[in-house]
Write a protein that holds these residues in place. Structure first.
Motif, PDB file in Angstrom:
ATOM      1  N   GLY A 176       0.713  -1.191  -0.078  1.00 20.34           N
ATOM      2  CA  GLY A 176       0.501   0.012   0.127  1.00 20.34           C
ATOM      3  C   GLY A 176       1.128   1.665   0.007  1.00 20.34           C
ATOM      4  O   GLY A 176       0.294   1.958   0.182  1.00 20.34           O
ATOM      5  N   GLU A 177       2.617   0.805  -0.585  1.00 22.60           N
ATOM      6  CA  GLU A 177       2.771   2.482  -0.087  1.00 22.60           C
ATOM      7  C   GLU A 177       3.963   2.474  -0.956  1.00 22.60           C
ATOM      8  O   GLU A 177       3.345   1.280  -1.662  1.00 22.60           O
ATOM      9  N   GLU A 178       4.336   4.126  -1.815  1.00 24.67           N
ATOM     10  CA  GLU A 178       4.861   3.947  -3.198  1.00 24.67           C
ATOM     11  C   GLU A 178       5.760   3.620  -2.728  1.00 24.67           C
ATOM     12  O   GLU A 178       6.768   3.957  -1.991  1.00 24.67           O
ATOM     13  N   THR A 179       6.615   3.119  -3.740  1.00 31.36           N
ATOM     14  CA  THR A 179       8.063   2.546  -4.017  1.00 31.36           C
ATOM     15  C   THR A 179       9.020   3.450  -3.761  1.00 31.36           C
ATOM     16  O   THR A 179       8.433   4.281  -4.795  1.00 31.36           O
ATOM     17  N   GLN A 180       9.986   3.667  -2.932  1.00 29.67           N
ATOM     18  CA  GLN A 180      11.029   5.163  -3.382  1.00 29.67           C
ATOM     19  C   GLN A 180      11.977   4.620  -4.288  1.00 29.67           C
ATOM     20  O   GLN A 180      12.461   3.743  -4.321  1.00 29.67           O
ATOM     21  N   ASN A 181      12.425   5.669  -4.630  1.00 29.93           N
ATOM     22  CA  ASN A 181      13.250   5.605  -5.623  1.00 29.93           C
ATOM     23  C   ASN A 181      14.603   4.822  -5.523  1.00 29.93           C
ATOM     24  O   ASN A 181      14.838   4.263  -6.685  1.00 29.93           O
ATOM     25  N   LEU A 182      15.248   5.106  -4.168  1.00 24.40           N
ATOM     26  CA  LEU A 182      16.308   3.980  -4.407  1.00 24.40           C
ATOM     27  C   LEU A 182      15.960   2.192  -4.588  1.00 24.40           C
ATOM     28  O   LEU A 182      17.336   1.849  -4.171  1.00 24.40           O
ATOM     29  N   VAL A 183      14.967   2.374  -3.164  1.00 28.86           N
ATOM     30  CA  VAL A 183      14.282   1.060  -3.972  1.00 28.86           C
ATOM     31  C   VAL A 183      14.166   0.535  -5.038  1.00 28.86           C
ATOM     32  O   VAL A 183      14.579  -0.665  -5.083  1.00 28.86           O
ATOM     33  N   LYS A 184      13.772   1.383  -6.353  1.00 29.63           N
ATOM     34  CA  LYS A 184      13.135   0.893  -7.599  1.00 29.63           C
ATOM     35  C   LYS A 184      15.086   0.691  -8.463  1.00 29.63           C
ATOM     36  O   LYS A 184      14.312  -0.167  -8.690  1.00 29.63           O
ATOM     37  N   GLU A 185      15.210   1.583  -7.948  1.00 34.72           N
ATOM     38  CA  GLU A 185      17.275   1.573  -8.338  1.00 34.72           C
ATOM     39  C   GLU A 185      17.937  -0.312  -7.794  1.00 34.72           C
ATOM     40  O   GLU A 185      18.009  -0.305  -9.040  1.00 34.72           O
ATOM     41  N   PHE A 186      17.577  -0.123  -7.014  1.00 35.09           N
ATOM     42  CA  PHE A 186      18.155  -1.522  -6.075  1.00 35.09           C
ATOM     43  C   PHE A 186      17.072  -2.595  -7.269  1.00 35.09           C
ATOM     44  O   PHE A 186      17.630  -3.617  -7.044  1.00 35.09           O
ATOM     45  N   MET A 187      15.899  -2.622  -7.270  1.00 33.38           N
ATOM     46  CA  MET A 187      15.391  -3.629  -7.728  1.00 33.38           C
ATOM     47  C   MET A 187      15.888  -3.577  -9.607  1.00 33.38           C
ATOM     48  O   MET A 187      15.647  -4.570  -9.771  1.00 33.38           O
ATOM     49  N   SER A 188      15.789  -2.220  -9.936  1.00 30.43           N
ATOM     50  CA  SER A 188      16.602  -2.594 -11.476  1.00 30.43           C
ATOM     51  C   SER A 188      17.649  -3.358 -11.439  1.00 30.43           C
ATOM     52  O   SER A 188      17.904  -4.133 -12.912  1.00 30.43           O
ATOM     53  N   VAL A 189      18.989  -3.045 -10.597  1.00 26.24           N
ATOM     54  CA  VAL A 189      20.598  -3.465 -10.527  1.00 26.24           C
ATOM     55  C   VAL A 189      19.533  -5.071  -9.961  1.00 26.24           C
ATOM     56  O   VAL A 189      20.295  -5.997 -11.288  1.00 26.24           O
ATOM     57  N   ILE A 190      18.760  -5.789  -9.700  1.00 29.69           N
ATOM     58  CA  ILE A 190      18.681  -6.984  -9.615  1.00 29.69           C
ATOM     59  C   ILE A 190      18.263  -7.419 -10.466  1.00 29.69           C
ATOM     60  O   ILE A 190      18.683  -8.321 -10.763  1.00 29.69           O
ATOM     61  N   LYS A 191      17.091  -7.090 -11.184  1.00 29.33           N
ATOM     62  CA  LYS A 191      16.546  -7.855 -12.751  1.00 29.33           C
ATOM     63  C   LYS A 191      17.781  -7.542 -13.416  1.00 29.33           C
ATOM     64  O   LYS A 191      17.353  -8.632 -14.258  1.00 29.33           O
ATOM     65  N   ALA A 192      18.033  -6.790 -13.864  1.00 26.34           N
ATOM     66  CA  ALA A 192      19.758  -6.536 -14.455  1.00 26.34           C
ATOM     67  C   ALA A 192      20.688  -7.739 -14.263  1.00 26.34           C
ATOM     68  O   ALA A 192      20.974  -8.331 -15.647  1.00 26.34           O
TER      69      ALA A 192
END
Length: 293
Positions: A277-293
């Motif tokens: 129920g929360e908007e994901t922080q941009n720094l968390v999004k960056e971390f998730m992008s690294v994992i997906k990559a």
């Protein structure tokens, strides 16, 4: 102090002209002049001295310009700081993970993240699943990397699958069952080296026994860390049931070997967890992008 008036004074003084400042700010010259006169009246000072063309700062005007320059440079830095934070380029990312993720997965990902975002700080805590979820929900961490055990907390978190981790029976390469195919009954007669009670692999091992109506194996050695359990297994005594990610490096160098148990092919999902129920922080999004990559 009227900061709007101070800003207009600063812009005019830096531009050297009311006309130029008006063009830069896209407001009328009379509006700028009126605000500066209001600022002078409120503070009982004269900032500009009359002269033919251009502007001439008074003594207090020169001193004020110097101080205003420091103020608005700080403001520019603050705006940049906020913009970078919103884009995930600075700030502190707090991560919780279970033993497997913090020892074998997260170090690779955070190294990549840090290389791409040198101004961020990263903090990592190794916790069991229950405590990791508690810290996530109490805002002590921003994100958690966990195993299948996170599934029981779906009312509190959103989780995204990162990968599957196979669960293997392993033992020393000198063990009698090394690289052999054996029955579940036979392997459960061996002494086991395992992590503490409540760990995911331990609970899954118990579940296998209950499902197949087989007596639980003897836990000959128990460790609070997976690495320690694997190191003990290399001695030639006991079998370990554990993550393939953790065991693979020992197998690759010949210290451990797989034991292939009939009809046992189990997986552990590795997931990334954020608060529901929360908007994901941009720094968390960056971390998730690294994992997906």
């Amino acid at each position: 102090m009227n900061l709007h008036g101070l800003r207009l004074f600063y812009k005019v003084a830096k531009a050297g002209s009311v006309t130029v400042a008006a063009e830069q700010l896209k407001i009328s010259q009379p509006a700028i002049t009126a605000q500066i006169k209001k600022f002078e009246k409120e503070n009982g000072v004269t900032l500009f001295l009359p002269q033919g063309r251009g502007i001439c700062l008074s003594e207090i005007g020169k001193q004020l310009l110097k101080e205003a320059d420091a103020i608005f440079k700080i403001e520019d830095r603050m705006e940049t700081l906020i913009d970078n934070y919103k884009q995930g380029k600075n700030g502190t990312l707090k991560i919780a993970g279970n033993y497997l993720s913090t020892n074998f997965l997260i170090p690779i990902w955070v190294t990549k993240l840090k290389q791409e975002n040198k101004d961020i700080n990263i903090e990592i805590n190794t916790l069991n699943t229950e405590n990791a979820i508690k810290q996530l929900m109490s805002y002590e961490v921003d994100v958690a990397i966990l195993g299948s055990g996170a599934a029981k907390y779906t009312d509190k978190i959103n989780s995204t699958k990162i990968m599957d981790d196979n669960l293997w029976f392993v033992a020393s390469s000198s063990h009698k069952y090394a690289n052999q195919k054996v029955s579940l009954n036979d392997i459960m007669l061996e002494p086991f080296i395992m992590r503490e009670k409540g760990s995911y692999a331990r609970r899954l091992l118990e579940s296998i026994c209950y499902t197949n109506i087989i007596k639980l194996p003897k836990i000959a050695l128990e460790f609070n860390g997976l690495h320690e359990a694997l190191m003990a297994s290399t001695s030639g005594y006991g079998v370990t049931f554990c993550s393939s990610i953790a065991a693979k490096e020992f197998i690759d160098i010949g210290k451990l070997a797989r034991i292939y148990v009939d009809n046992i092919n189990l997986k552990n999902e590795i997931v990334i967890c954020v608060r529901k129920g929360e908007e994901t922080q941009n720094l968390v999004k960056e971390f998730m992008s690294v994992i997906k990559a």
